[in-house]
Design a protein around this motif. Structure first.
Motif, short mmCIF file in Angstrom:
data_model
loop_
_atom_site.label_atom_id
_atom_site.label_comp_id
_atom_site.label_asym_id
_atom_site.label_seq_id
_atom_site.Cartn_x
_atom_site.Cartn_y
_atom_site.Cartn_z
N ILE A 67 0.87 -1.18 0.00
CA ILE A 67 0.00 0.00 0.00
C ILE A 67 0.90 1.23 0.00
O ILE A 67 1.70 1.43 0.92
CB ILE A 67 -0.94 0.02 1.24
CG1 ILE A 67 -1.77 -1.26 1.32
CG2 ILE A 67 -1.80 1.27 1.23
CD1 ILE A 67 -2.68 -1.51 0.14
N SER A 68 0.78 2.06 -1.05
CA SER A 68 1.62 3.25 -1.12
C SER A 68 0.87 4.52 -0.69
O SER A 68 1.50 5.53 -0.41
CB SER A 68 2.21 3.44 -2.52
OG SER A 68 1.19 3.61 -3.48
N ASP A 69 -0.48 4.46 -0.64
CA ASP A 69 -1.24 5.62 -0.18
C ASP A 69 -2.66 5.19 0.18
O ASP A 69 -3.25 4.38 -0.51
CB ASP A 69 -1.29 6.69 -1.27
CG ASP A 69 -1.77 8.05 -0.76
OD1 ASP A 69 -1.87 8.24 0.47
OD2 ASP A 69 -2.04 8.93 -1.61
N LYS A 80 -19.26 5.34 -5.85
CA LYS A 80 -18.78 4.29 -6.75
C LYS A 80 -17.73 4.89 -7.69
O LYS A 80 -17.94 5.94 -8.28
CB LYS A 80 -19.95 3.72 -7.55
CG LYS A 80 -19.56 2.62 -8.49
CD LYS A 80 -20.76 2.06 -9.21
CE LYS A 80 -20.33 0.94 -10.14
NZ LYS A 80 -21.46 0.32 -10.81
N GLY A 81 -16.57 4.23 -7.81
CA GLY A 81 -15.49 4.69 -8.69
C GLY A 81 -14.48 5.58 -8.01
O GLY A 81 -13.44 5.89 -8.59
N GLU A 82 -14.74 6.01 -6.78
CA GLU A 82 -13.80 6.85 -6.05
C GLU A 82 -12.58 6.03 -5.62
O GLU A 82 -12.71 4.89 -5.18
CB GLU A 82 -14.49 7.46 -4.83
CG GLU A 82 -13.64 8.45 -4.07
CD GLU A 82 -14.40 9.11 -2.92
OE1 GLU A 82 -13.74 9.58 -2.00
OE2 GLU A 82 -15.65 9.13 -2.96
N VAL A 83 -11.40 6.63 -5.75
CA VAL A 83 -10.16 5.94 -5.36
C VAL A 83 -10.08 5.85 -3.85
O VAL A 83 -10.16 6.85 -3.15
CB VAL A 83 -8.92 6.65 -5.93
CG1 VAL A 83 -7.64 5.96 -5.46
CG2 VAL A 83 -8.97 6.69 -7.45
N ALA A 89 2.21 -2.73 -7.11
CA ALA A 89 2.50 -4.14 -7.39
C ALA A 89 3.29 -4.19 -8.69
O ALA A 89 2.92 -3.55 -9.67
CB ALA A 89 1.21 -4.93 -7.52
N MET A 90 4.37 -4.94 -8.70
CA MET A 90 5.22 -5.09 -9.89
C MET A 90 5.64 -3.73 -10.44
O MET A 90 5.60 -3.49 -11.64
CB MET A 90 4.50 -5.93 -10.95
CG MET A 90 4.20 -7.33 -10.48
SD MET A 90 3.35 -8.33 -11.69
CE MET A 90 1.71 -7.64 -11.61
N ASN A 94 -1.52 0.86 -8.71
CA ASN A 94 -2.87 0.46 -9.08
C ASN A 94 -3.86 1.17 -8.17
O ASN A 94 -3.76 1.08 -6.94
CB ASN A 94 -3.04 -1.06 -8.92
CG ASN A 94 -2.05 -1.82 -9.78
OD1 ASN A 94 -2.25 -1.95 -10.96
ND2 ASN A 94 -0.97 -2.29 -9.17
N GLU A 95 -4.81 1.89 -8.77
CA GLU A 95 -5.84 2.56 -7.99
C GLU A 95 -6.92 1.55 -7.62
O GLU A 95 -7.49 0.91 -8.49
CB GLU A 95 -6.46 3.71 -8.79
CG GLU A 95 -5.48 4.82 -9.08
CD GLU A 95 -6.12 5.93 -9.89
OE1 GLU A 95 -7.06 5.67 -10.67
OE2 GLU A 95 -5.66 7.07 -9.74
N ILE A 96 -7.16 1.40 -6.35
CA ILE A 96 -8.22 0.51 -5.87
C ILE A 96 -9.42 1.40 -5.59
O ILE A 96 -9.35 2.32 -4.77
CB ILE A 96 -7.79 -0.25 -4.60
CG1 ILE A 96 -6.46 -0.99 -4.82
CG2 ILE A 96 -8.89 -1.20 -4.16
CD1 ILE A 96 -6.46 -1.98 -5.95
N MET A 97 -10.53 1.15 -6.32
CA MET A 97 -11.69 2.02 -6.26
C MET A 97 -12.89 1.35 -5.60
O MET A 97 -12.99 0.12 -5.60
CB MET A 97 -12.08 2.44 -7.67
CG MET A 97 -11.01 3.27 -8.34
SD MET A 97 -11.53 3.74 -9.97
CE MET A 97 -10.24 2.99 -10.93
N ALA A 98 -13.79 2.18 -5.12
CA ALA A 98 -15.04 1.70 -4.53
C ALA A 98 -15.96 1.26 -5.67
O ALA A 98 -16.07 1.94 -6.68
CB ALA A 98 -15.69 2.80 -3.72
N SER A 99 -16.60 0.12 -5.51
CA SER A 99 -17.52 -0.34 -6.53
C SER A 99 -18.97 -0.05 -6.15
O SER A 99 -19.88 -0.33 -6.92
CB SER A 99 -17.32 -1.83 -6.81
OG SER A 99 -17.61 -2.57 -5.67
N THR A 100 -19.17 0.53 -4.96
CA THR A 100 -20.51 0.93 -4.54
C THR A 100 -20.42 2.22 -3.74
O THR A 100 -19.37 2.56 -3.21
CB THR A 100 -21.19 -0.14 -3.65
OG1 THR A 100 -20.39 -0.33 -2.48
CG2 THR A 100 -21.38 -1.45 -4.36
N ASP A 101 -21.54 2.93 -3.63
CA ASP A 101 -21.62 4.09 -2.76
C ASP A 101 -21.75 3.59 -1.32
O ASP A 101 -22.28 2.51 -1.08
CB ASP A 101 -22.86 4.93 -3.09
CG ASP A 101 -22.79 5.54 -4.48
OD1 ASP A 101 -21.71 5.54 -5.10
OD2 ASP A 101 -23.83 6.05 -4.95
#
Length: 125
Positions: A67-69, A80-83, A89-90, A94-101
């Protein structure tokens, strides 16, 4: 029908090809006998990309990394879609986003944390 010997990953196979149109002359380099495997090779299934969001509102790591941030905190409302966080990784971020509100009910990682694929990162209620 024409028969050909094809080598794939070091294993030789005899295949038959049906002529549909004009055929060009193909030179062969060797007429040595072919070692055929007992059965045809099995298809290798494509790896499916792990889902970031699972049932219950848990956001999980899609791959191992660091985890860098962390962009959210407990109690924060997300769309939904918010980072939510950045997973390195490698040598890629990679931005990990919310898939729901929803509202962040738990953040299970902090900056610098090493995670494995499937680890819970954030819980959204």
């Amino acid at each position: 029908m024409k028969k050909y010997n094809i080598t794939v990953n070091g294993a030789s196979y005899e295949v038959e090809v049906e002529e549909l149109g004009t055929v060009e002359q193909v030179k062969t380099s060797s007429s040595a006998p072919v070692n055929r495997p007992a059965q045809a090779p099995k298809a290798i299934p494509k790896k499916s990309q792990p889902q970031v969001q699972t049932g219950g509102g848990s956001v999980v790591a899609p791959m191992p990394g660091t985890i860098s941030d962390v962009k959210v905190s407990v109690g924060q409302s997300v769309k939904k879609g918010e980072v939510l966080l950045i997973l390195e990784a490698m040598k890629m971020e990679n931005e990990i986003m919310a898939s729901t509100d929803g509202k962040v009910s738990a953040v299970s990682v902090s900056k610098g944390t090493s995670v494995s694929s499937g680890d819970i990162l954030v819980t959204i209620a």
